[in-house]
Design a protein around this motif. Sequence first.
Motif, PDB file in Angstrom:
ATOM      1  N   SER A 156      60.432  41.796  97.697  1.00 27.69           N
ATOM      2  CA  SER A 156      61.162  43.058  97.570  1.00 27.69           C
ATOM      3  C   SER A 156      60.143  44.179  97.637  1.00 27.69           C
ATOM      4  O   SER A 156      59.146  44.155  96.918  1.00 27.69           O
ATOM      5  N   LEU A 157      60.390  45.160  98.488  1.00 25.97           N
ATOM      6  CA  LEU A 157      59.484  46.286  98.627  1.00 25.97           C
ATOM      7  C   LEU A 157      60.241  47.553  98.212  1.00 25.97           C
ATOM      8  O   LEU A 157      61.211  47.943  98.858  1.00 25.97           O
ATOM      9  N   TYR A 158      59.809  48.133  97.097  1.00 23.47           N
ATOM     10  CA  TYR A 158      60.444  49.333  96.558  1.00 23.47           C
ATOM     11  C   TYR A 158      59.617  50.548  96.964  1.00 23.47           C
ATOM     12  O   TYR A 158      58.413  50.595  96.724  1.00 23.47           O
ATOM     13  N   SER A 178      62.314  44.666  87.783  1.00 24.35           N
ATOM     14  CA  SER A 178      61.488  43.493  88.083  1.00 24.35           C
ATOM     15  C   SER A 178      60.652  43.092  86.883  1.00 24.35           C
ATOM     16  O   SER A 178      60.531  41.901  86.566  1.00 24.35           O
ATOM     17  N   HIS A 179      60.064  44.075  86.213  1.00 21.99           N
ATOM     18  CA  HIS A 179      59.267  43.775  85.022  1.00 21.99           C
ATOM     19  C   HIS A 179      60.156  43.198  83.914  1.00 21.99           C
ATOM     20  O   HIS A 179      59.784  42.222  83.254  1.00 21.99           O
ATOM     21  N   ASP A 221      60.465  36.395  95.727  1.00 18.75           N
ATOM     22  CA  ASP A 221      59.333  35.681  95.122  1.00 18.75           C
ATOM     23  C   ASP A 221      58.312  36.628  94.502  1.00 18.75           C
ATOM     24  O   ASP A 221      57.511  36.212  93.672  1.00 18.75           O
ATOM     25  N   ALA A 222      58.313  37.888  94.942  1.00 21.62           N
ATOM     26  CA  ALA A 222      57.373  38.890  94.430  1.00 21.62           C
ATOM     27  C   ALA A 222      57.959  40.268  94.700  1.00 21.62           C
ATOM     28  O   ALA A 222      58.884  40.419  95.504  1.00 21.62           O
ATOM     29  N   HIS A 223      57.386  41.264  94.031  1.00 25.18           N
ATOM     30  CA  HIS A 223      57.871  42.641  94.142  1.00 25.18           C
ATOM     31  C   HIS A 223      56.679  43.557  94.398  1.00 25.18           C
ATOM     32  O   HIS A 223      55.649  43.436  93.740  1.00 25.18           O
TER      33      HIS A 223
END
Length: 190
Positions: A7-9, A123-124, A105-107
């Motif tokens: 995920s790309l914020y 996410s945190h 799987d990651a942010h």
Amino acid sequence: MPIKTVSLYTGSSYCKNDAAFQQRCVAATKAMARLAGENADLVLYGGGLYGHLQDVMDEVGKIGGQMQALISPAYFDPAEVYPSHVDVKRVVDDQERTKLFLGADAHIVTPGGDGTICEAFFSHNDNLAKLYGGGAMKPVAILNLDGYYDGLRAWFAKATAVGYSNPERQKNLHFIDTPEDVAQLLWPKP
């Protein structure tokens, strides 16, 4: 665990009051998008044909990457036409959107505004739930371009110093200065 979906914020607009920082931010966000597109099978993002969202979409497309735009009803515009490398998913509501983002799987968090930081905190918080309820915590890589997130990093340090938090809770929260170092964290190369 290999990181196949990320995920790309990022900001849905550009910063308006600092042209020099804006240029560096566009360059870093584009670099981060290229690296994510090269290394992940799928890049999730908020959708939209404006601001850094457009930058991310364009850069992932240039390198042949695949994306999914997760768009809530409040922002869905049926007139927007996306390129073929973007699968547009109109979600029922923001809760479904957040759940789909958290499935990555990651942010990665790039400089942005209110929405960007909210997504980072979701996410945190998901990591905290996994820490105490079982499950694997996932990396949350915060691209701290030019110290943009130094205030947030200081807040976490203060929360730890006074006992509201601790290093275990923050172990998958990473403040990183360059897109290349974010990529090295998520997709290590010898």
